[in-house]
Write an enzyme that holds these catalytic residues in place. Structure first.
Site, mmCIF file in Angstrom:
data_model
loop_
_atom_site.group_PDB
_atom_site.id
_atom_site.type_symbol
_atom_site.label_atom_id
_atom_site.label_comp_id
_atom_site.label_asym_id
_atom_site.label_seq_id
_atom_site.Cartn_x
_atom_site.Cartn_y
_atom_site.Cartn_z
ATOM 1 N N LYS A 202 33.075 36.977 43.215
ATOM 2 C CA LYS A 202 34.147 36.792 44.186
ATOM 3 C C LYS A 202 33.833 37.667 45.400
ATOM 4 O O LYS A 202 33.414 38.814 45.237
ATOM 5 C CB LYS A 202 35.506 37.209 43.605
ATOM 6 C CG LYS A 202 36.680 36.979 44.559
ATOM 7 C CD LYS A 202 37.985 37.541 43.993
ATOM 8 C CE LYS A 202 39.168 37.184 44.886
ATOM 9 N NZ LYS A 202 40.407 37.887 44.491
ATOM 10 N N HIS A 221 47.640 44.444 40.037
ATOM 11 C CA HIS A 221 47.252 43.519 38.977
ATOM 12 C C HIS A 221 46.221 44.188 38.077
ATOM 13 O O HIS A 221 45.595 45.181 38.451
ATOM 14 C CB HIS A 221 46.651 42.233 39.564
ATOM 15 C CG HIS A 221 45.322 42.453 40.223
ATOM 16 N ND1 HIS A 221 45.187 43.104 41.438
ATOM 17 C CD2 HIS A 221 44.056 42.145 39.834
ATOM 18 C CE1 HIS A 221 43.924 43.174 41.769
ATOM 19 N NE2 HIS A 221 43.198 42.608 40.810
ATOM 20 N N ASP A 223 42.714 42.904 35.841
ATOM 21 C CA ASP A 223 41.785 41.776 35.908
ATOM 22 C C ASP A 223 41.855 40.929 34.636
ATOM 23 O O ASP A 223 41.951 41.465 33.531
ATOM 24 C CB ASP A 223 40.346 42.272 36.101
ATOM 25 C CG ASP A 223 40.105 42.856 37.485
ATOM 26 O OD1 ASP A 223 40.977 42.678 38.368
ATOM 27 O OD2 ASP A 223 39.050 43.484 37.693
ATOM 28 N N HIS A 277 45.474 47.990 39.440
ATOM 29 C CA HIS A 277 44.938 48.372 40.748
ATOM 30 C C HIS A 277 45.440 47.407 41.817
ATOM 31 O O HIS A 277 45.973 46.339 41.516
ATOM 32 C CB HIS A 277 43.410 48.428 40.722
ATOM 33 C CG HIS A 277 42.760 47.143 40.287
ATOM 34 N ND1 HIS A 277 42.786 46.695 38.980
ATOM 35 C CD2 HIS A 277 42.059 46.202 40.973
ATOM 36 C CE1 HIS A 277 42.134 45.544 38.884
ATOM 37 N NE2 HIS A 277 41.696 45.219 40.088
#
Length: 336
Positions: A202, A221, A223, A277
């Site tokens: 990404k 969020h 991961d 994070h």
């Protein structure tokens, strides 16, 4: 329907010193209010070239148990290759819109590959100040080159070379984490699907934002992945939530930032933390980052490893096929 890209919003907003309402976070999220301003604890840094392998392993395991994030230096990925990866990614995002849209994620796609803007449902309907590009880089059987930029011409070569290095580094780290659980070195790699596990590149592009005090590049969020290996550019922005505070992560040139993701949390039955994070943005400079997510394939069922489960340590997480887990999380549905 044409999708409005944040890069274009940024260009028009810089003259007004204002941002659209949907990018303004509530007070409980605004970085100016919520970022910790005192002495900041350092995210652990592990030197993988240290000849004391036991010391390296202890540091990786401790950081994964206590933080869910650490930075690795002397990790074996050539500095020059990281620079080239960043150069070709930056060049892509500086292309005219029409060229970027040629690899856009199709509107009706179930998958996330391609150039895009919105990724997940947000409870308050807010938007993140970021555009992105997703494409798988490994294994070769799941690579779809139609989502890889044709321009710059060296994009493919650089990403294919990077894939080999990032795969090797991830397998080293998974081996250390497996042994830290008292298991075979291959246990976590196999738990993520072994040779069928997928590496998703990404590129995050966070253009300048007139009100960095009010917006977020990516909201808080964890991961979805098993493990994430990320290289940022020199513009700070990564923040980690620990001890009830949001802390800025230190930028270390050429380091790789390692996030423990949801699937390692679940495979380890909670022994390793998945790091919460978020990303802040800059008023004058573009922040970019290149995370690679090591994920199970869609059908792979992931839950606590059987070898870890006992009467004293019952399973804390329900097994899910990765496609179902991802769908439920991205759509804010229950996961128990």
């Amino acid at each position: 329907m044409e999708i409005e890209r944040v890069q274009d919003i940024s260009s028009s907003s810089l003259h007004t010193e204002a941002i659209p309402l949907e990018f303004i976070r509530s007070e409980k999220e605004q970085p100016a209010i919520t970022t910790f301003r005192g002495p900041v604890p350092a995210i652990p840094v592990v030197d993988l070239s240290d000849p004391d392998e036991e010391s390296v392993a202890r540091a990786v395991v401790k950081a994964s148990e206590e933080w869910g994030i650490f930075q690795v230096v002397n990790h074996g990925i050539p500095t020059e290759l990281i620079k080239r990866l960043q150069e070709v990614g930056r060049t892509f995002f500086e292309l005219p819109s029409s060229e970027k849209e040629s690899v856009a994620k199709p509107v009706d796609a179930k998958d996330i590959e391609g150039y895009g803007t919105k990724l997940q449902k947000e409870v308050e309907g807010k938007k993140a100040w970021v555009d992105h590009l997703f494409h798988r880089i490994w294994p070769p059987s799941c690579v779809n080159y139609s989502f890889w930029p044709k321009n710059p011409p060296e994009y493919r070569e650089v990403n294919e070379e990077y894939a080999l290095h990032v795969k090797k580094l991830s397998e080293t780290l998974l081996g250390i984490l497996s042994e830290g659980l008292g298991l075979r070195r291959e246990a976590l790699r196999e738990g993520l699907g072994g040779d069928l596990a997928e590496y998703m590149m990404k590129i995050n592009y966070y253009p300048p934002c007139p009100r960095p005090d009010l917006a977020l590049g990516v909201p808080a969020h964890t991961d979805l992945s098993g493990i994430t290996l990320l290289v940022p550019n020199e513009v700070p922005g990564l923040q980690v939530f620990k001890d009830d505070h949001w802390f800025d992560a230190e930028y270390i040139p050429s380091a790789v930032i390692v996030h423990i993701g949801d699937q390692i949390l679940r495979l380890s039955n909670g022994r390793y933390k998945n790091v919460l994070h978020r990303t802040t943005v800059d008023k004058d400079r573009t922040r970019m980052s290149w995370p690679v997510f090591l994920e199970p394939h869609r059908e792979m069922i992931v839950g606590p490893l059987p070898e870890l489960i006992s009467d004293d340590n019952p399973p804390k997480y329900k097994p899910f096929a990765f496609k179902d887990y991802s769908y439920r999380k991205l759509n804010k549905l229950p996961l128990d």
